[in-house]
Design a protein around this motif. Sequence first.
Motif, PDB file in Angstrom:
ATOM      1  N   PHE A  26      27.143  16.604  -4.116  1.00 15.73           N
ATOM      2  CA  PHE A  26      25.490  16.403  -5.302  1.00 15.73           C
ATOM      3  C   PHE A  26      24.516  17.297  -4.055  1.00 15.73           C
ATOM      4  O   PHE A  26      23.910  15.849  -3.909  1.00 15.73           O
ATOM      5  N   PRO A  27      23.926  18.425  -4.241  1.00 14.42           N
ATOM      6  CA  PRO A  27      23.251  18.337  -3.146  1.00 14.42           C
ATOM      7  C   PRO A  27      21.430  18.254  -3.882  1.00 14.42           C
ATOM      8  O   PRO A  27      21.341  17.566  -4.795  1.00 14.42           O
ATOM      9  N   PRO A  61      20.446  21.470  -9.185  1.00 11.77           N
ATOM     10  CA  PRO A  61      21.366  21.889  -9.785  1.00 11.77           C
ATOM     11  C   PRO A  61      22.529  20.766  -9.796  1.00 11.77           C
ATOM     12  O   PRO A  61      22.503  20.254  -8.921  1.00 11.77           O
ATOM     13  N   GLY A  62      22.696  20.554 -11.209  1.00 10.05           N
ATOM     14  CA  GLY A  62      24.187  19.297 -11.288  1.00 10.05           C
ATOM     15  C   GLY A  62      23.638  18.464 -11.834  1.00 10.05           C
ATOM     16  O   GLY A  62      23.929  17.185 -12.225  1.00 10.05           O
ATOM     17  N   GLY A  63      21.589  18.169 -11.760  1.00 11.68           N
ATOM     18  CA  GLY A  63      20.980  17.172 -12.561  1.00 11.68           C
ATOM     19  C   GLY A  63      20.516  16.774 -13.226  1.00 11.68           C
ATOM     20  O   GLY A  63      20.724  17.883 -14.199  1.00 11.68           O
ATOM     21  N   VAL A  64      20.834  15.903 -13.992  1.00  9.86           N
ATOM     22  CA  VAL A  64      20.299  15.718 -15.324  1.00  9.86           C
ATOM     23  C   VAL A  64      18.976  15.053 -15.695  1.00  9.86           C
ATOM     24  O   VAL A  64      17.779  15.890 -16.067  1.00  9.86           O
ATOM     25  N   VAL A 103      15.671  17.877 -16.046  1.00 10.10           N
ATOM     26  CA  VAL A 103      15.963  18.618 -15.392  1.00 10.10           C
ATOM     27  C   VAL A 103      17.087  19.432 -16.257  1.00 10.10           C
ATOM     28  O   VAL A 103      17.706  19.550 -17.233  1.00 10.10           O
ATOM     29  N   ALA A 104      16.126  20.962 -15.847  1.00 14.77           N
ATOM     30  CA  ALA A 104      16.181  21.894 -17.741  1.00 14.77           C
ATOM     31  C   ALA A 104      17.566  22.131 -17.383  1.00 14.77           C
ATOM     32  O   ALA A 104      18.733  22.486 -16.116  1.00 14.77           O
ATOM     33  N   ALA A 105      18.206  23.299 -17.765  1.00 19.05           N
ATOM     34  CA  ALA A 105      19.981  23.628 -18.055  1.00 19.05           C
ATOM     35  C   ALA A 105      19.983  24.731 -16.850  1.00 19.05           C
ATOM     36  O   ALA A 105      21.110  24.842 -16.026  1.00 19.05           O
TER      37      ALA A 105
END
Length: 493
Positions: free
Chosen positions: A286-287, A312-315, A331-333
């Motif tokens: 998970f970066p 990326p990958g986060g909410v 975090v946006a799409a």
Amino acid sequence: MADQAKHTRRIFTGVDTTGAVPIEYRFSHARNGNRHLVVVFANFTAPDEYGWGNGVLDKVRGNILWIRDSFEGANSYYLCKRMDFSLEQSVAGVITRVMHSLHLTPQDVTVFGSSKGGSAALFYGLKYGFGNIVASVPQFNIGSYVLDGIPSAARLMMGEVTERNVAVLDAVLPDLVMASPHRNANIYLITSPQDEQYLRQVQPFVQLFQGYSNFNFIYNDSVLITGHGKVTLRNLPTLMGILNLLVDGVVPRIGLITNGGEVPEPDLAAIEQFLKDTSQVRGDSFPRPVITSPPAEAVLPPNGVAITGFAPGGVRVSIWENGKYVASAPVAADGSWSWQADRAFTAGRHLLRVFAADASNIQSERSDVVFTIDGQAPRTQHTITEAAPLPPAPVVTEPVDNSYVPGPVVRLSGHAPGAVRVDLAIGEHALGSAPVEDGLWTWQPEWGWRGGGHTVEVRAAYADGRVSGPGQVGFVVAGALARNPTLLQRYGG
């Protein structure tokens, strides 16, 4: 329970995603090589849904595994979601993997809890054959209890709240007591006739333990006990004494006692591998968040702190300074996120630490944002453009601030003229968003609220990218007043 002094044990946190349901846990190594594991289950009022996690167990000499009971914002008795008991199997899997990582057997495990946690201790101890069970004031008719007192738990556990599902959950623990083959377990059941739940939830079921070789019924008939929550507090020295005796291999009964067995330099490779594999921080997969502004060592005005980036990958991203929570941002799409401070920063150098979290609360490694606040300094190429004045915070009109609401469904509404949406959160945990139409907004979750006090922050987002400071509303959901005299005095009249 009262707050204790700060922890003296090192605590590891993690999420085990091996089973069907991700399980969050905390773990602390034993003192002096002790060869025992204590598994702790939470009651309904446990802070952050971890039972006995406020330092009271610091002097227990064994390894300690705390398991969190929070799923979709509600409690499950560590049993099921919508009558799917794969949650139970996932919890049992965590306990088993930790036990094996420590090279222990079920006889080296004590399961422990009070109230809801006491029910869980009895269930897991009797079903999975753990050696010792310490249960303070448990509930046996679980379905009826959550139906009457904890509607959010009833909805999570049953999905559809029906008489049949209530009856199924009512029978889980009594049927297990009658049918369990593990009748040599060392069981310590603590209760009191002053507990308002005693006559319905404990007394009718004590007789089911006939035939258990070491069932100990600790019956505290003290006039100083004034309700359900006081039973455990009054018996706290007894509970701690029992735990440390069991951890040391001393079973309080007449017969042969085998003590000792410590390993001064134990092999910790397996448990350390488990902690690594299930760590809440997953930097390898998970970066960490990328910071796009401000640049490193920027000079910013006191009211001009804004951070943007990608995760990326986060909410959501969570922002901290000096170990204290500052804010969070969704975090946006496309992975982008932004945050505008709603307060002035003091002059001097600041280091903010940012991490991303996904929907299972797995966290990334941390990224640092370093800047200096100097209100007198001229702008340079390292100074970001001064942000426009913060727009006004949304107004929450429903529910009324500091009000008492019946729940479990609570609708929030208000107005935010000019905004396109509002974002709702409790602390760093995002709850959801709602569109603003003609200046008005309404938000209602699909889940029920847990009984007790809640403080929700609402921020307005605008088409030009600006985000307002927080509007705030506090309320208490039914189900907590009878257990909390402070809330009763404040909200109950």
